[in-house]
Design an enzyme around this catalytic site. Sequence first.
Site, PDB file in Angstrom:
ATOM      1  N   LEU A 297      11.534  -6.628 -31.803  1.00 27.63           N
ATOM      2  CA  LEU A 297      11.858  -6.100 -30.570  1.00 27.63           C
ATOM      3  C   LEU A 297      12.109  -4.520 -30.690  1.00 27.63           C
ATOM      4  CD1 LEU A 297      12.411  -7.569 -27.820  1.00 27.63           C
ATOM      5  CD2 LEU A 297      14.741  -7.162 -28.298  1.00 27.63           C
ATOM      6  N   ASP A 298      11.242  -3.896 -29.826  1.00 31.29           N
ATOM      7  CA  ASP A 298      11.320  -2.257 -29.815  1.00 31.29           C
ATOM      8  C   ASP A 298      12.613  -1.749 -30.021  1.00 31.29           C
ATOM      9  OD1 ASP A 298       8.419  -2.373 -29.836  1.00 31.29           O
ATOM     10  OD2 ASP A 298       8.443  -1.644 -27.880  1.00 31.29           O
ATOM     11  N   LYS A 299      12.988  -0.867 -30.517  1.00 23.80           N
ATOM     12  CA  LYS A 299      14.213   0.059 -30.532  1.00 23.80           C
ATOM     13  C   LYS A 299      14.688   0.116 -28.990  1.00 23.80           C
ATOM     14  CE  LYS A 299      16.751   4.348 -31.678  1.00 23.80           C
ATOM     15  NZ  LYS A 299      16.527   5.688 -32.335  1.00 23.80           N
TER      16      LYS A 299
END
Length: 262
Positions: free
Chosen positions: A53-55
């Site tokens: 999951l992207d930052k």
Amino acid sequence: MLPILYQDDHLVAIHKPSDLLVHRSSLDAYETRFAVQLLRDQIGQHVFPAHRLDKATSGVLLFGLNSDSARALSMQFAERQVAKNYLAVVRGWPDEQGEIDHPLEIRKDDAEVFGGIVEKAAQASQTHYRRIASVELPWMVDKYPSSRYALVTLDPITGRRHQIRRHLKHLSHPIIGDTTYGKGRHNRAFAQAFGVNRLLLACTQMQFKHPISGQMLSITAPVAADMSWVIQELGCLAALDTHQIEYQAPQPSTSLQRQIFV
């Protein structure tokens, strides 16, 4: 403390806040906080990320509590057996619903290539979307006297790196707060108006089979308070109730009453 959405002897799901890396990355070498370490310390045992999951993205994040469970969960993602639901605030008004079928180049992460991004041949990539609310604000952000924005739900079929963000850019409706694929003027306008400087993208639900029992699980993360605050100020909070999307209570409304010129 990281909010735990589900936990048993084999897996744990958390509500990851925006601006938190899942694990250490050379692409963000100065970051010192990671979901893996924070969760490990919180529950007192090792955890193994099952997906990415992207930052900048908030929402449901799954971990196995042992390598076998994590591997089984990761296999479900690889074989497209996990149903994922996202919510985003975007620039403009997309069609009421549709499918973005646009191939995306493979982008290797730092575990494969140190110090940069390598692109290979494009892979088939599909994302379903639905516009659930629309708003027009009296902001002269670009050359027009007003600006349009929309609240959309998204169901990615494939799982390419930054797929939703890249697909919405391809559709010319980038996500607000996206500093890589978005529009800087609109990002700054939102930050100025609402005091919220984040990517307005959240993973609100995942459905998958339990890695041991095979039972179907549905895990939901409420839209974070900072994002629901923006949605409230846009006048679109009722759309979340209509579509049964949970959200954390936003901070008290001050009502948007000024034009913004960027």
